[in-house]
Write a protein that holds these residues in place. Structure first.
Motif, PDB file in Angstrom:
ATOM      1  N   LYS A 175     -12.470   3.325   9.351  1.00 52.74           N
ATOM      2  CA  LYS A 175     -12.821   4.290  10.416  1.00 52.74           C
ATOM      3  C   LYS A 175     -11.560   4.910  11.032  1.00 52.74           C
ATOM      4  O   LYS A 175     -11.535   6.106  11.347  1.00 52.74           O
ATOM      5  CB  LYS A 175     -13.646   3.588  11.499  1.00 52.74           C
ATOM      6  CG  LYS A 175     -15.018   3.177  10.975  1.00 52.74           C
ATOM      7  CD  LYS A 175     -15.971   2.808  12.106  1.00 52.74           C
ATOM      8  CE  LYS A 175     -17.320   2.387  11.546  1.00 52.74           C
ATOM      9  NZ  LYS A 175     -17.518   0.930  11.520  1.00 52.74           N
ATOM     10  N   LEU A 176     -10.519   4.086  11.208  1.00 57.41           N
ATOM     11  CA  LEU A 176      -9.264   4.638  11.773  1.00 57.41           C
ATOM     12  C   LEU A 176      -8.655   5.687  10.847  1.00 57.41           C
ATOM     13  O   LEU A 176      -8.144   6.714  11.308  1.00 57.41           O
ATOM     14  CB  LEU A 176      -8.244   3.512  11.990  1.00 57.41           C
ATOM     15  CG  LEU A 176      -8.331   2.713  13.287  1.00 57.41           C
ATOM     16  CD1 LEU A 176      -7.251   1.646  13.321  1.00 57.41           C
ATOM     17  CD2 LEU A 176      -8.199   3.637  14.506  1.00 57.41           C
ATOM     18  N   ALA A 177      -8.704   5.420   9.546  1.00 55.72           N
ATOM     19  CA  ALA A 177      -8.149   6.387   8.580  1.00 55.72           C
ATOM     20  C   ALA A 177      -8.868   7.720   8.719  1.00 55.72           C
ATOM     21  O   ALA A 177      -8.247   8.791   8.696  1.00 55.72           O
ATOM     22  CB  ALA A 177      -8.276   5.848   7.158  1.00 55.72           C
ATOM     23  N   PRO A 181      -3.351   8.688   5.295  1.00 60.92           N
ATOM     24  CA  PRO A 181      -3.344   7.990   4.008  1.00 60.92           C
ATOM     25  C   PRO A 181      -3.683   6.503   4.188  1.00 60.92           C
ATOM     26  O   PRO A 181      -3.541   5.960   5.290  1.00 60.92           O
ATOM     27  CB  PRO A 181      -1.899   8.132   3.509  1.00 60.92           C
ATOM     28  CG  PRO A 181      -1.209   9.046   4.432  1.00 60.92           C
ATOM     29  CD  PRO A 181      -2.014   9.168   5.681  1.00 60.92           C
ATOM     30  N   ILE A 182      -4.133   5.907   3.099  1.00 58.75           N
ATOM     31  CA  ILE A 182      -4.491   4.476   3.088  1.00 58.75           C
ATOM     32  C   ILE A 182      -3.760   3.839   1.910  1.00 58.75           C
ATOM     33  O   ILE A 182      -3.668   4.447   0.842  1.00 58.75           O
ATOM     34  CB  ILE A 182      -6.014   4.305   2.864  1.00 58.75           C
ATOM     35  CG1 ILE A 182      -6.811   4.998   3.973  1.00 58.75           C
ATOM     36  CG2 ILE A 182      -6.396   2.825   2.757  1.00 58.75           C
ATOM     37  CD1 ILE A 182      -8.308   5.121   3.687  1.00 58.75           C
ATOM     38  N   GLN A 183      -3.218   2.637   2.106  1.00 58.62           N
ATOM     39  CA  GLN A 183      -2.646   1.914   0.966  1.00 58.62           C
ATOM     40  C   GLN A 183      -3.109   0.460   1.012  1.00 58.62           C
ATOM     41  O   GLN A 183      -3.334  -0.123   2.068  1.00 58.62           O
ATOM     42  CB  GLN A 183      -1.110   1.976   0.990  1.00 58.62           C
ATOM     43  CG  GLN A 183      -0.499   1.358   2.232  1.00 58.62           C
ATOM     44  CD  GLN A 183       1.019   1.433   2.285  1.00 58.62           C
ATOM     45  OE1 GLN A 183       1.676   1.660   1.273  1.00 58.62           O
ATOM     46  NE2 GLN A 183       1.584   1.239   3.472  1.00 58.62           N
ATOM     47  N   SER A 184      -3.253  -0.104  -0.182  1.00 56.63           N
ATOM     48  CA  SER A 184      -3.563  -1.528  -0.298  1.00 56.63           C
ATOM     49  C   SER A 184      -3.261  -1.945  -1.733  1.00 56.63           C
ATOM     50  O   SER A 184      -2.665  -1.180  -2.499  1.00 56.63           O
ATOM     51  CB  SER A 184      -5.035  -1.787   0.060  1.00 56.63           C
ATOM     52  OG  SER A 184      -5.264  -3.170   0.213  1.00 56.63           O
ATOM     53  N   HIS A 185      -3.640  -3.178  -2.079  1.00 60.60           N
ATOM     54  CA  HIS A 185      -3.579  -3.628  -3.464  1.00 60.60           C
ATOM     55  C   HIS A 185      -5.008  -3.629  -4.004  1.00 60.60           C
ATOM     56  O   HIS A 185      -5.942  -3.935  -3.258  1.00 60.60           O
ATOM     57  CB  HIS A 185      -3.026  -5.045  -3.547  1.00 60.60           C
ATOM     58  CG  HIS A 185      -1.644  -5.193  -2.989  1.00 60.60           C
ATOM     59  ND1 HIS A 185      -1.390  -5.331  -1.649  1.00 60.60           N
ATOM     60  CD2 HIS A 185      -0.436  -5.224  -3.606  1.00 60.60           C
ATOM     61  CE1 HIS A 185      -0.078  -5.433  -1.462  1.00 60.60           C
ATOM     62  NE2 HIS A 185       0.528  -5.382  -2.628  1.00 60.60           N
ATOM     63  N   CYS A 186      -5.170  -3.304  -5.276  1.00 64.42           N
ATOM     64  CA  CYS A 186      -6.512  -3.359  -5.856  1.00 64.42           C
ATOM     65  C   CYS A 186      -6.436  -3.929  -7.271  1.00 64.42           C
ATOM     66  O   CYS A 186      -5.683  -3.420  -8.108  1.00 64.42           O
ATOM     67  CB  CYS A 186      -7.134  -1.964  -5.894  1.00 64.42           C
ATOM     68  SG  CYS A 186      -8.800  -1.971  -6.554  1.00 64.42           S
ATOM     69  N   SER A 187      -7.217  -4.971  -7.502  1.00 65.95           N
ATOM     70  CA  SER A 187      -7.285  -5.579  -8.846  1.00 65.95           C
ATOM     71  C   SER A 187      -5.893  -5.791  -9.436  1.00 65.95           C
ATOM     72  O   SER A 187      -5.645  -5.440 -10.590  1.00 65.95           O
ATOM     73  CB  SER A 187      -8.132  -4.708  -9.785  1.00 65.95           C
ATOM     74  OG  SER A 187      -9.473  -4.749  -9.392  1.00 65.95           O
ATOM     75  N   ASP A 244      -9.300  10.503  -1.010  1.00 68.09           N
ATOM     76  CA  ASP A 244      -8.301  11.271  -1.765  1.00 68.09           C
ATOM     77  C   ASP A 244      -6.905  11.087  -1.186  1.00 68.09           C
ATOM     78  O   ASP A 244      -5.943  11.641  -1.700  1.00 68.09           O
ATOM     79  CB  ASP A 244      -8.688  12.756  -1.835  1.00 68.09           C
ATOM     80  CG  ASP A 244      -8.657  13.435  -0.483  1.00 68.09           C
ATOM     81  OD1 ASP A 244      -8.589  12.730   0.551  1.00 68.09           O
ATOM     82  OD2 ASP A 244      -8.713  14.681  -0.445  1.00 68.09           O
ATOM     83  N   LYS A 245      -6.794  10.303  -0.124  1.00 67.19           N
ATOM     84  CA  LYS A 245      -5.475   9.955   0.418  1.00 67.19           C
ATOM     85  C   LYS A 245      -5.196   8.467   0.260  1.00 67.19           C
ATOM     86  O   LYS A 245      -4.355   7.924   0.980  1.00 67.19           O
ATOM     87  CB  LYS A 245      -5.393  10.338   1.888  1.00 67.19           C
ATOM     88  CG  LYS A 245      -5.382  11.835   2.126  1.00 67.19           C
ATOM     89  CD  LYS A 245      -5.094  12.099   3.583  1.00 67.19           C
ATOM     90  CE  LYS A 245      -4.809  13.569   3.811  1.00 67.19           C
ATOM     91  NZ  LYS A 245      -4.545  13.829   5.229  1.00 67.19           N
TER      92      LYS A 245
END
Ligand code: GUN
Ligand code: FE
Length: 433
Positions: free
Chosen positions: A217-219, A225-231, A260-261
């Motif tokens: 929700k904050l994004a 933009p959002i960043q994380s680790h995935c798989s 898309d960010k």
């Protein structure tokens, strides 16, 4: 030199690249154009002409899409351990030290200078959980002139994070993230620097459901933009299945974290349906080929992702990857892809041109910045590199290009510019000659 397409690098000799006051490429004038000589002479007269000598080349600066800034002081340590053990015995104790702002200042100053010296003009950073230390990083990027995207790491799940290094609860994770976002907006306004806050859930295992959903929700609220680790690994992939009965990518999407960010690191275990989801959401994969050798349990399918129209960029993953160099990661991306070919996926090999595209255009697309190409309207983010084997090797442009990809180290990167501003330099500059 810059990318023409995913499959081809372009080489244009004898051009004038004109940069305006704001640091944007204004014109690229070829030697055949009738005002080439007059524009060149005018630039020499007002001392704004920069000559690139024979055997040196101007390339776009690189984007590093995955850097854990606080891990810089342990780059290269304990990489023989499995991911979960490495996180708990090395990484979390180190990151916890960044509540000490003097320590943060020393490590971050060293890291940002090192990245610029390696040709990285745009960086996407995970900070630590500490709002103030993350602002120290932002101020260093602003003062050294690197374009930077920085996240306060959110991690509050008591099952997967140690008591000495976590947000106390979801309320704290979300409030501190919002505070960091607002302070970054103020800092950007006051410094005019190219710095942006990034929403940063560490990865699904380290976050509660409330934190994952609040961060989504904050994004949206701040359009960030959002960043994380995935798989990243078999362990992470299995964790999502056990907790949610879903793929890791589907969990991130359920909480509004695939946009898309969004830039998701690693993706070694992404299935064909996960790639389809990434394509639909226009989410980018940050491919971290060195780190994946240690922790990934597999090789990310870059070619497959490209064929499914998923954007891919490159990341060093300091310090899951030991090297701050995107050159070193381009080399590893090419090398690792050969293993996929060997295991039967005939179409999986990537070339030097492909790897260079990821390091320039792929990274720029992920962050929606106009960099990575040498064209009017793009930012003047450049690196001037010397071909150390110029005297003894072929002068075919494609072979020069491959040689640069495989042999450039920081001693050969003579000058680095971000938005037209010199941010790193070694040796003599032959301006005006
Ligand atoms: N997954 C969660 N945190 C980390 C980290 O710091 N590095 C890597 N490589 N994977 C992670
Ligand atoms: Fe990482």
């Amino acid at each position: 030199m810059s990318s023409a397409t995913f499959d081809k690098a372009d080489f244009t000799p004898d051009v004038l690249i004109c940069v305006d006051q704001s640091g944007t490429i204004d014109r690229v004038i070829s030697v055949a154009d009738k005002d080439y000589q007059s524009v060149k002479q005018a630039a020499i007269n007002n001392s704004t002409y920069i000559h690139i000598s024979e055997g040196s080349y101007l390339l776009p600066g690189f984007t590093d899409l995955h850097i854990h800034a606080p891990q810089w002081s342990q780059a290269g340590l304990a990489l023989d351990k499995p991911l979960n053990e490495w996180l708990n015995t090395y990484t979390f104790p180190l990151e916890a030290k960044f509540r000490d702002l003097a320590f943060a200042q020393r490590v971050y100053q060293s890291l940002v200078a090192e990245l610029l010296a390696n040709g990285t003009t745009t960086g996407l950073y995970f900070g630590s959980i500490h709002t103030e230390a993350n602002l120290v990083l932002a101020k260093i990027c602003a003062s050294l002139g690197q374009r930077a995207f920085i996240g306060k790491v959110a991690m509050d799940n008591p099952d997967q994070t140690p008591e000495y290094y976590r947000d106390n609860d979801s309320k704290e994770a979300l409030e501190e993230t919002e505070k960091f976002v607002q302070k970054m907006i103020q800092l950007k306004q006051s410094s005019q620097a190219e710095i942006t806050a990034v929403i940063t859930p560490r990865f699904v295992p380290s976050c509660s459901d409330e934190t994952l959903s609040g961060l989504g929700k904050l994004a949206q609220k701040y359009d960030l933009p959002i960043q994380s680790h995935c798989s990243e690994s078999i362990w992470e992939d299995q964790y999502a299945k056990d907790r949610f009965n879903m793929h890791d990518a589907e969990v991130l999407d359920k909480f509004g974290l695939l946009t898309d960010k969004s830039i998701m690191a690693h993706g070694t275990q992404l299935s064909d349906s996960d790639l389809k989801l990434f394509h639909n959401k226009k989410t980018t994969i940050a491919h971290c080929p060195i780190s994946n050798i240690y922790f990934g349990n597999s090789v990310t399918r870059v070619k497959k992702a490209h064929q499914q129209q998923v954007n891919v960029g490159l990341g060093t993953d300091i310090s899951g990857g030991f090297s701050p160099s995107i050159y070193r990661n381009m080399q590893q991306a090419i090398m690792s892809s050969q293993i996929l070919t060997d295991s039967g996926d005939r179409n999986a090999r990537i070339t030097a041109a492909n790897a260079f595209y990821l390091a320039t255009v792929g990274g720029a697309k992920a962050l929606h910045v106009k960099t990575g190409l040498i064209k009017p309207g793009y930012q003047a983010d450049f690196q001037i590199v010397k071909d150390q084997y110029f005297d003894i090797s072929s002068n075919d442009p494609q072979e020069i290009f491959e040689r640069l990809v495989y042999h450039t180290n920081k001693e050969n990167i003579k000058q680095v510019y971000v938005s037209g501003k010199l941010v790193h330099s070694i040796g003599e500059n032959d301006n005006g000659k």
